[in-house]
Design a protein around this motif. Sequence first.
Motif, mmCIF file in Angstrom:
data_model
loop_
_atom_site.group_PDB
_atom_site.id
_atom_site.type_symbol
_atom_site.label_atom_id
_atom_site.label_comp_id
_atom_site.label_asym_id
_atom_site.label_seq_id
_atom_site.Cartn_x
_atom_site.Cartn_y
_atom_site.Cartn_z
ATOM 1 N N GLU A 62 2.744 -15.186 97.697
ATOM 2 C CA GLU A 62 3.603 -14.007 97.853
ATOM 3 C C GLU A 62 4.977 -14.522 98.267
ATOM 4 O OE1 GLU A 62 1.584 -11.576 100.741
ATOM 5 O OE2 GLU A 62 0.620 -10.372 99.202
ATOM 6 N N ASP A 63 6.027 -13.762 97.954
ATOM 7 C CA ASP A 63 7.368 -14.217 98.298
ATOM 8 C C ASP A 63 7.489 -14.456 99.797
ATOM 9 O OD1 ASP A 63 8.111 -14.113 95.723
ATOM 10 O OD2 ASP A 63 9.122 -12.159 95.849
ATOM 11 N N GLY A 64 8.071 -15.599 100.128
ATOM 12 C CA GLY A 64 8.376 -15.860 101.525
ATOM 13 C C GLY A 64 7.278 -16.534 102.329
ATOM 14 N N THR A 73 8.809 -21.493 97.821
ATOM 15 C CA THR A 73 8.324 -20.492 98.758
ATOM 16 C C THR A 73 8.069 -19.152 98.081
ATOM 17 O OG1 THR A 73 10.611 -19.973 99.306
ATOM 18 C CG2 THR A 73 9.445 -21.473 100.789
ATOM 19 N N SER A 74 7.993 -19.169 96.751
ATOM 20 C CA SER A 74 7.662 -17.931 96.042
ATOM 21 C C SER A 74 6.928 -18.280 94.757
ATOM 22 C CB SER A 74 8.932 -17.153 95.720
ATOM 23 O OG SER A 74 9.657 -17.863 94.736
ATOM 24 N N PRO A 75 6.140 -17.358 94.232
ATOM 25 C CA PRO A 75 5.412 -17.640 92.988
ATOM 26 C C PRO A 75 6.375 -18.008 91.855
ATOM 27 C CG PRO A 75 4.643 -15.578 93.958
ATOM 28 C CD PRO A 75 5.791 -16.029 94.771
ATOM 29 N N GLU A 76 7.516 -17.312 91.825
ATOM 30 C CA GLU A 76 8.489 -17.586 90.762
ATOM 31 C C GLU A 76 8.952 -19.037 90.806
ATOM 32 O OE1 GLU A 76 9.371 -15.944 88.124
ATOM 33 O OE2 GLU A 76 7.867 -14.481 88.774
ATOM 34 N N ALA A 101 2.502 -20.521 98.203
ATOM 35 C CA ALA A 101 3.361 -19.334 98.249
ATOM 36 C C ALA A 101 2.947 -18.346 97.173
ATOM 37 C CB ALA A 101 4.809 -19.737 98.095
ATOM 38 N N ASN A 154 5.680 -19.362 103.912
ATOM 39 C CA ASN A 154 6.217 -20.694 104.185
ATOM 40 C C ASN A 154 5.519 -21.357 105.366
ATOM 41 O OD1 ASN A 154 7.794 -22.890 103.772
ATOM 42 N ND2 ASN A 154 9.633 -22.052 104.728
#
Lengths: 434, 354
Positions: A310-312, A165-168, A308, A314
Amino acid sequence: MKKQIAVVLALTTAATMLLAGCGGSKDSSSSSSSSSSSSSEAIQLLNGKPEIDAQMQELAKAYEEETGKAVEVLTIGGNETASSKLKELYQAGEMPDIFVLEANQFENWSGKLVDMSDQQWTEDTDVEYVNEEGTLGFPYMVEACGLAYNADILEKAGVDPTTLTSPEAYKEAFAVLDSKKDELGLKAVVGYNVNATDVGWSSGTHVFGQYLDAGLATDDTTYIDLLNDGGQLDSDRFTAFGEFIGLLNQYTDSDLITGSYDDQVLGFASGKYAFVTQGSWIGATLTGDDKDAYEAAGSFEVGFAPYAFEDGINTILNEPTSFWGCYKDGNVEDAEAFLQWCSEDTAQKMFVENMGFVSPYTDCAYTSDDPFAKPVTEWLAEGKHSTYHTFLKKDGLQDATSVIFQNYAKGQYSSAAEFTEAMQETITSYYANN
Amino acid sequence: MSGNSSKKILAPILLVVGVVSFIAALVIDFMELGYEFRGSLLIIGILGILLGLFTLPTEKYHRNIVNFVFLFPLLFTFGVTVIIPLILGIGYSFTDWDGIMVGNFVGFDNYVKAFQQPSFLYSILLTALFVVINMILVNLVAFLLALLCSSKMKGVGFFRATYFLPNLIGGIVLGYIWQFAFSKALLGLTEKLFDLNYSILSETKFAFWCIIIVYIWQYAGYIMLIYITGLNTVPREVLEASAIDGANAWSTLFQIKIPMIASTITICTFLTLTNAFKMFDVNLSLTGGNGSVQNFMGGSLTNGTEMLALNIYSTAINKNNYALGQAKAVLFFIILAVVSIVQVRVSNKKEVEM
């Protein structure tokens, strides 16, 4: 001499009359659609999905057996669009009573569609197409579009898809998968097809649609409004999106820069890609044309992960991609009766079990054996869905944007910022010039 | 005599019935009354008029009437399939027609807009370039093939047929066959040759040449046949005389054969010219008109391989802008008409000279 001429003339007359007769009979069959007088004639439906033509014919047959009323299904060819076919039929005065429409086409037919808000089926669904003229679109399926994944491979590699759910998280997951490519039997981590010539609709409409809607509520029109106001992009959001696309480019199979849709789906079905940038519609291919490859790869489980960037973020796009509309000057009564029947038990069973659709109707009791049916239903049930505002962009925009996506994959832009700049320029000039 | 007097009565009756039913049919259609017999009525009307004319008891105009009666079916078909759509099309180009309804009359807006579109101007230039290159290359290749195939070798008929064969395959099919060749079969070769990691069809400058190659492959065989016919009309005596005078193959070709088939060359040049202008099917199926172009009129374009005909198609169908597409089609018609008129003029002059 005179006699001969007379004979020739008589023969020609006979021949023309014959021709006229043929013309006449054609006329009468087509006028069934334009005259609402007689209710015993067949209603016509223009189907925009060539892949389900046979199943639609069965559906029509079932309706005729049950009610005694005939439905004639016309299906577009693989290479034409439903909207141009429809205009052709309209010009010829042969409008079907029910026809397929994408969200941006309702406006073209303004004033010619039936408001179906009084119909029973509207109470059993909440994804029908509604605008200021009323309820114009009957939903017949829900299609989902996210980053489809091969659950078996992710499990083997130890990647939990719910954490994506985040790029990381994606960066890590892709790196892990990439390092284990050989043992997992992968050709590439992602199957991201950017062929602008044949698969331009995929990058230009569906992938681009993630920028417009991913992570947003279904009624959030921020980015589509911005786009339709002269072609503006939100540069922060789009740059983040561009970074994510860059990540896909980094881990994709380079054959897909100019590869075909079939290659892409077959690659995924054979377990050569862990992720694929297509939606739930490839399920029918996995269990149909690519059945052997899919079975050989162990009939793996599939799922959807959100884009995802951007963070979050979903949510996945999970709504009808097209609707059926009713023609006002057609046989409205019979058409509405048919649509009501389509939302009920017998038809729902056929839609779900024969065509592999996910039903937009809450009281539908059937589940399809389509591999994507389960994840789509789950995402729907959890309420994590966004809609396809991408169909409201300017007609044909995907032809231009898909080329930019392809350029990016070819390595023409060195950074997401450059990609954003090129995209912004192309879209602005498209809106200004068309 | 009795025949004549019966004609005197019959002819006006037929004429009146014909005209009445003809007009009635048109009225029914325009008023959208929806009677299904209107088509038959129209044809009965036309037949009535024709028969009435034919039976008119006149000596003076009889020949003209017969001419008209025999020409009528062709003129009628031509009118319905060419003239009426042309007029309607020109009409639509001045409105905001969206393929469904005509909303407003907009004057020359569509034409102005067409010329303001960098992508359209680019398509015109690209088409011009394509036409020039093709005119030269197709003729050159076709002429060389014709020279080969007019030799007295055994099995020459087989080669002629083979070279002609691509012309019998539809352009769409041909485009897909070559798309497969360029993006699958030849992929490894072109990737090494041009240092790419994708098909050359996605690189605008190469894709343009791909279209040219496919077009030559499709069209050279056809032009070759015309050249063969031309070469066969060169009189044997002239060739023999030149051989006796000691001309070698080279000077026979340049001093005798080419001047003798000058008219064939004119015909072939114009055939390739007009046909290259109308390039559509291979363009659509091979590249779809896509291609990235940097720096054209201060901006970048995404329709790098889109010729004029395809540009018109995509304006109307993909971009859902029927009126603008129609305006472009009218411009296209004007360009082609000018080229064709020049062609007719030039060929007429040549014939006089010969």
